[in-house]
Design a protein around this motif. Sequence first.
Motif, PDB file in Angstrom:
ATOM      1  N   ASP A 176       0.843  -1.204   0.000  1.00 12.94           N
ATOM      2  CA  ASP A 176       0.000   0.000   0.000  1.00 12.94           C
ATOM      3  C   ASP A 176       0.871   1.243   0.000  1.00 12.94           C
ATOM      4  O   ASP A 176       0.568   2.242  -0.648  1.00 12.94           O
ATOM      5  CB  ASP A 176      -0.905   0.021   1.242  1.00 12.94           C
ATOM      6  CG  ASP A 176      -2.079  -0.934   1.090  1.00 12.94           C
ATOM      7  OD1 ASP A 176      -2.246  -1.495  -0.005  1.00 12.94           O
ATOM      8  OD2 ASP A 176      -2.806  -1.132   2.071  1.00 12.94           O
ATOM      9  N   SER A 191       2.289   1.632  -3.400  1.00 13.81           N
ATOM     10  CA  SER A 191       1.327   1.846  -4.487  1.00 13.81           C
ATOM     11  C   SER A 191       0.769   3.257  -4.534  1.00 13.81           C
ATOM     12  O   SER A 191       0.147   3.635  -5.504  1.00 13.81           O
ATOM     13  CB  SER A 191       0.167   0.860  -4.342  1.00 13.81           C
ATOM     14  OG  SER A 191      -0.670   1.275  -3.278  1.00 13.81           O
ATOM     15  N   GLY A 192       0.962   4.020  -3.498  1.00  8.23           N
ATOM     16  CA  GLY A 192       0.420   5.379  -3.503  1.00  8.23           C
ATOM     17  C   GLY A 192      -0.811   5.526  -2.636  1.00  8.23           C
ATOM     18  O   GLY A 192      -1.303   6.634  -2.437  1.00  8.23           O
ATOM     19  N   VAL A 193      -1.333   4.408  -2.135  1.00  4.43           N
ATOM     20  CA  VAL A 193      -2.504   4.487  -1.250  1.00  4.43           C
ATOM     21  C   VAL A 193      -2.164   5.339  -0.027  1.00  4.43           C
ATOM     22  O   VAL A 193      -2.979   6.148   0.429  1.00  4.43           O
ATOM     23  CB  VAL A 193      -2.968   3.074  -0.821  1.00  4.43           C
ATOM     24  CG1 VAL A 193      -3.954   3.150   0.326  1.00  4.43           C
ATOM     25  CG2 VAL A 193      -3.598   2.347  -1.996  1.00  4.43           C
ATOM     26  N   ARG A 235      -0.113   7.809   0.097  1.00  5.18           N
ATOM     27  CA  ARG A 235      -0.102   9.234  -0.273  1.00  5.18           C
ATOM     28  C   ARG A 235      -1.525   9.777  -0.201  1.00  5.18           C
ATOM     29  O   ARG A 235      -1.758  10.882   0.278  1.00  5.18           O
ATOM     30  CB  ARG A 235       0.471   9.413  -1.681  1.00  5.18           C
ATOM     31  CG  ARG A 235       1.972   9.218  -1.755  1.00  5.18           C
ATOM     32  CD  ARG A 235       2.472   9.280  -3.171  1.00  5.18           C
ATOM     33  NE  ARG A 235       2.457  10.619  -3.751  1.00  5.18           N
ATOM     34  CZ  ARG A 235       3.378  11.544  -3.544  1.00  5.18           C
ATOM     35  NH1 ARG A 235       4.407  11.280  -2.776  1.00  5.18           N
ATOM     36  NH2 ARG A 235       3.304  12.735  -4.108  1.00  5.18           N
ATOM     37  N   ARG A 236      -2.445   8.954  -0.684  1.00 10.13           N
ATOM     38  CA  ARG A 236      -3.847   9.403  -0.634  1.00 10.13           C
ATOM     39  C   ARG A 236      -4.326   9.495   0.814  1.00 10.13           C
ATOM     40  O   ARG A 236      -4.979  10.469   1.200  1.00 10.13           O
ATOM     41  CB  ARG A 236      -4.712   8.423  -1.424  1.00 10.13           C
ATOM     42  CG  ARG A 236      -6.172   8.638  -1.257  1.00 10.13           C
ATOM     43  CD  ARG A 236      -6.949   8.004  -2.382  1.00 10.13           C
ATOM     44  NE  ARG A 236      -7.040   8.897  -3.527  1.00 10.13           N
ATOM     45  CZ  ARG A 236      -7.165   8.494  -4.794  1.00 10.13           C
ATOM     46  NH1 ARG A 236      -7.178   7.221  -5.078  1.00 10.13           N
ATOM     47  NH2 ARG A 236      -7.271   9.360  -5.774  1.00 10.13           N
ATOM     48  N   LEU A 237      -3.992   8.488   1.609  1.00  7.91           N
ATOM     49  CA  LEU A 237      -4.445   8.487   3.008  1.00  7.91           C
ATOM     50  C   LEU A 237      -3.878   9.689   3.762  1.00  7.91           C
ATOM     51  O   LEU A 237      -4.557  10.307   4.577  1.00  7.91           O
ATOM     52  CB  LEU A 237      -4.014   7.190   3.704  1.00  7.91           C
ATOM     53  CG  LEU A 237      -4.670   5.898   3.212  1.00  7.91           C
ATOM     54  CD1 LEU A 237      -4.105   4.693   3.946  1.00  7.91           C
ATOM     55  CD2 LEU A 237      -6.179   5.952   3.393  1.00  7.91           C
ATOM     56  N   ARG A 238      -2.622  10.001   3.457  1.00  7.05           N
ATOM     57  CA  ARG A 238      -2.005  11.122   4.191  1.00  7.05           C
ATOM     58  C   ARG A 238      -2.598  12.463   3.801  1.00  7.05           C
ATOM     59  O   ARG A 238      -2.481  13.429   4.555  1.00  7.05           O
ATOM     60  CB  ARG A 238      -0.506  11.135   3.937  1.00  7.05           C
ATOM     61  CG  ARG A 238       0.204   9.990   4.620  1.00  7.05           C
ATOM     62  CD  ARG A 238       1.652  10.298   4.758  1.00  7.05           C
ATOM     63  NE  ARG A 238       1.864  11.331   5.756  1.00  7.05           N
ATOM     64  CZ  ARG A 238       3.018  11.950   5.923  1.00  7.05           C
ATOM     65  NH1 ARG A 238       4.035  11.655   5.137  1.00  7.05           N
ATOM     66  NH2 ARG A 238       3.166  12.870   6.845  1.00  7.05           N
ATOM     67  N   SER A 239      -3.204  12.518   2.628  1.00  7.58           N
ATOM     68  CA  SER A 239      -3.814  13.789   2.236  1.00  7.58           C
ATOM     69  C   SER A 239      -5.142  13.999   2.965  1.00  7.58           C
ATOM     70  O   SER A 239      -5.702  15.090   2.942  1.00  7.58           O
ATOM     71  CB  SER A 239      -4.028  13.827   0.723  1.00  7.58           C
ATOM     72  OG  SER A 239      -5.098  12.986   0.353  1.00  7.58           O
ATOM     73  N   ARG A 271      -1.499   9.215  11.787  1.00  3.80           N
ATOM     74  CA  ARG A 271      -0.745   7.963  11.731  1.00  3.80           C
ATOM     75  C   ARG A 271      -1.230   7.019  12.830  1.00  3.80           C
ATOM     76  O   ARG A 271      -1.345   5.818  12.642  1.00  3.80           O
ATOM     77  CB  ARG A 271       0.742   8.290  11.916  1.00  3.80           C
ATOM     78  CG  ARG A 271       1.677   7.277  11.329  1.00  3.80           C
ATOM     79  CD  ARG A 271       3.093   7.775  11.467  1.00  3.80           C
ATOM     80  NE  ARG A 271       3.491   7.806  12.866  1.00  3.80           N
ATOM     81  CZ  ARG A 271       4.617   7.262  13.340  1.00  3.80           C
ATOM     82  NH1 ARG A 271       5.447   6.679  12.520  1.00  3.80           N
ATOM     83  NH2 ARG A 271       4.925   7.331  14.614  1.00  3.80           N
ATOM     84  N   LYS A 315      -5.417  -0.611  11.879  1.00  3.01           N
ATOM     85  CA  LYS A 315      -4.798  -1.849  11.374  1.00  3.01           C
ATOM     86  C   LYS A 315      -4.644  -2.867  12.514  1.00  3.01           C
ATOM     87  O   LYS A 315      -4.897  -4.055  12.329  1.00  3.01           O
ATOM     88  CB  LYS A 315      -3.418  -1.544  10.771  1.00  3.01           C
ATOM     89  CG  LYS A 315      -3.475  -0.707   9.500  1.00  3.01           C
ATOM     90  CD  LYS A 315      -3.939  -1.525   8.326  1.00  3.01           C
ATOM     91  CE  LYS A 315      -4.074  -0.687   7.074  1.00  3.01           C
ATOM     92  NZ  LYS A 315      -4.775  -1.377   5.990  1.00  3.01           N
ATOM     93  N   TRP A 319       5.573   6.662   6.838  1.00  2.00           N
ATOM     94  CA  TRP A 319       4.554   6.826   5.800  1.00  2.00           C
ATOM     95  C   TRP A 319       5.179   6.638   4.420  1.00  2.00           C
ATOM     96  O   TRP A 319       4.584   6.066   3.528  1.00  2.00           O
ATOM     97  CB  TRP A 319       3.967   8.232   5.853  1.00  2.00           C
ATOM     98  CG  TRP A 319       2.984   8.498   6.944  1.00  2.00           C
ATOM     99  CD1 TRP A 319       3.208   9.189   8.085  1.00  2.00           C
ATOM    100  CD2 TRP A 319       1.596   8.120   6.981  1.00  2.00           C
ATOM    101  NE1 TRP A 319       2.055   9.259   8.828  1.00  2.00           N
ATOM    102  CE2 TRP A 319       1.057   8.622   8.172  1.00  2.00           C
ATOM    103  CE3 TRP A 319       0.770   7.418   6.113  1.00  2.00           C
ATOM    104  CZ2 TRP A 319      -0.274   8.433   8.520  1.00  2.00           C
ATOM    105  CZ3 TRP A 319      -0.556   7.237   6.456  1.00  2.00           C
ATOM    106  CH2 TRP A 319      -1.067   7.729   7.650  1.00  2.00           C
ATOM    107  N   GLU A 320       6.376   7.179   4.279  1.00  2.00           N
ATOM    108  CA  GLU A 320       7.026   7.116   2.966  1.00  2.00           C
ATOM    109  C   GLU A 320       8.013   5.964   2.939  1.00  2.00           C
ATOM    110  O   GLU A 320       8.658   5.685   3.944  1.00  2.00           O
ATOM    111  CB  GLU A 320       7.783   8.428   2.689  1.00  2.00           C
ATOM    112  CG  GLU A 320       6.895   9.649   2.600  1.00  2.00           C
ATOM    113  CD  GLU A 320       6.054   9.681   1.316  1.00  2.00           C
ATOM    114  OE1 GLU A 320       6.510   9.163   0.293  1.00  2.00           O
ATOM    115  OE2 GLU A 320       4.931  10.223   1.372  1.00  2.00           O
TER     116      GLU A 320
END
Lengths: 315, 436
Positions: free
Chosen positions: B268, B271-273, B275-279, B284, B291, B434-435
């Motif tokens: 995830d 894949s960029g998910v 990045r979307r979640l962090r926006s 965190r 999770k 995150w990254e």
Amino acid sequence: MVTPLLKAHHLVKRFGSRTAVEGVSFTLQRGESVGLLGPNGAGKSTTIGLLAGLLVPDEGEVQLEGSPIAGETDPRKRKLGLVPQELALYEELTARRNLEFFGSLQGLIGAKLHRAINEALQLVGLADRAGDLVKQFSGGMKRRLNLSVALLHDPELLLLDEPTVGVDPQSRNAIFDNIEQLRQRGKTILYTTHYMEEVERLCDRVIIVDHGRIVADDTLVGLKRRLAGTGRLTLDLSAAPEESTLQAFRNRSGITGVEVRETRVTMTVEDLTVGLAAVLEEVNRSGLRVRALESGQASLEDVFLDLTGRSLRDG
Amino acid sequence: MNQLLALFRLDLRLFFQDRRSLVLLFLVPIGIASFMGTLTSNLGKPSDRGGIGLIVVDQDRSDLSAGLVSALGKDANFQVLETNETVARQWVLSGRRPVALVVPEGFGANALFGLFNTNRKPVITVLFDPSRSMERQMVEGLLVPKVFQALAENALTVESLRSLVREGVARIEATPPDPSWDQTTVRKLMDQTDTWLAEQTNSRPFQREGSTSAAEGEIGLPLPYTTRVEALVKGEAAYNAYAHSFAGMGVQFVLMAMIDLAVGLLRDRESGVFRRLRSLPLSRTTLLAGKAVAWAAIALISLVGCFAFAMLVFGVRVQGSWVGFVGVLLATSFLASTLGLALAAVGRTPAGTRGFAIGFILLMVMVGGAWFPSFVFPKWLQTVSLAVPTRWAMDGLNAMTWRGLGWEAALPSMGVLLAFSALFAAITWKWFKWEA
């Protein structure tokens, strides 16, 4: 004075010894559609990351409606809708399940969520595929779904990070149509790309970035005006020119940019008549022959070439 | 041929490029093989495992019983603890020691006579943990020479043999005349024996010089004692081997499932998910907590399914506390979920994390006793296993199922499992990025 919807103030972001974004400043007014144009590696995605709160700037700040975003849970982040460059979707879920998940995280529930999902699917033309698994979608359909996720919560500002990467022309046109509809609805759009034709079609204003810096920030008309009276010459030569020939082109006054791809040389010239004569003189001196010649007015591509000395596609 | 070579080179190049996977390719099989080898080579040697934890209850306090306790204590196959019967029962019941021997009052007085008179054989009670019958059999087997050794050293005195003879004479005298055998001659023979014994000055006439024990195999005599074997479980509880195996495999595969979830989380991130979640206005902490709870629920469902099957098909029962059982399942589930998150936090790439996690979890389940009961481990490994959370999960589940213990017996396991969960959560909090 109207407070801008978003203001980037002297943003700096470093990754180790590499500075990806160096002193980037600009504003976005409500309803504007702005293109962030630059070659690969210019710092566009990093800039988007800083604006969306994905990255913390080493210097500078991002203001939303006049004040900085306060941490990762600032509810004002709901004013933003990010379309990441990657396909940020769960491939094992259906389109609707993906939208339900991301919509729920945006605080949507019940009928409101249901309505938002239907509207988003309708806009991107995927309403009839809502129950299909994303992994069964084509690349273009996934791109459209990727866009729809960012629309669910009806954000004021859309940050689109190269939303058409890797899609076929038909899907690209479909995405352009979607974005144009959003413009008409008054959404503020920041659109990153290295395709000038996308910016020319979708944006009122263009911010050109290179090596992490803004090299121009103007309307399309304003940018082209900078090269008003300039022309572009493209020659197809009998062989690839040697470096000494290219240097000779560059040394001639009136030739402001030279780009070569094998036997094809593109130059920007201040005056087509003078420039053409000078270019042909150098070609003749090099012993090469001109197989074909095109001339015309400068485009946004030429503007970029003029400003940076290299092509948008150099990456 | 060139194409074949190109394909060959490509795969080797890609394979050797991932250093972490490369190291694991060698380390994991070496580690597991070494572990299995250590275990299997020690299976028949209790002394290498630090000796069988044997409790001896000496209710007789005679020279003979003291000699027996001493003989057992000197044997490297045993790690002897002497205590009373109440403590012995508690320790065996709770699994702290596998076997206890209760040497009854009168053992010293009757053991020698037991050699010749079945009516006077003393009864040694063998209390054992039913999950460890192998050790019970070892103890019973090794007890025989120890009793004979004790007899030789403590009971075969002139006086004891004379009393044995005198008892024989008394029995002859008490027996009515029987024409089938010559009572007078036998009586005379016994009198002569008694006279001969009376002339001996050595108090142990049958002990060879330099000998300290009755050698096994030279004793062509019946056993001077009998045993009463008692498997210790609480109440009506009965041992069911499936309870242990389902607990072990349940815990192992729940942990294995967490590898896939951790790898999925890393995917995830790639894949960029993320990045979307962090926006989104999402912290965190919320993401990780979400999770953790979801993965714990998955682990719990898996464990419940596993035990439900064991109950329906193999008759496994929660013979102890249901509250404790559920508590241990919950604590194990949170252990699994936080471990999965910690693996995702320290992992860099999905492939690297998978290799590392498989090795780590296999080690945990092996050392924790999910494959083999921990009592077959060498002593040092038994000590190490206490620092492995799976050991506590196994102990807790065993205590609540076939051991039939109360909810309070689940508390140590739950406490340790939750403490490990907190540790893994802290690692996740510290290292999760995150990254990529």
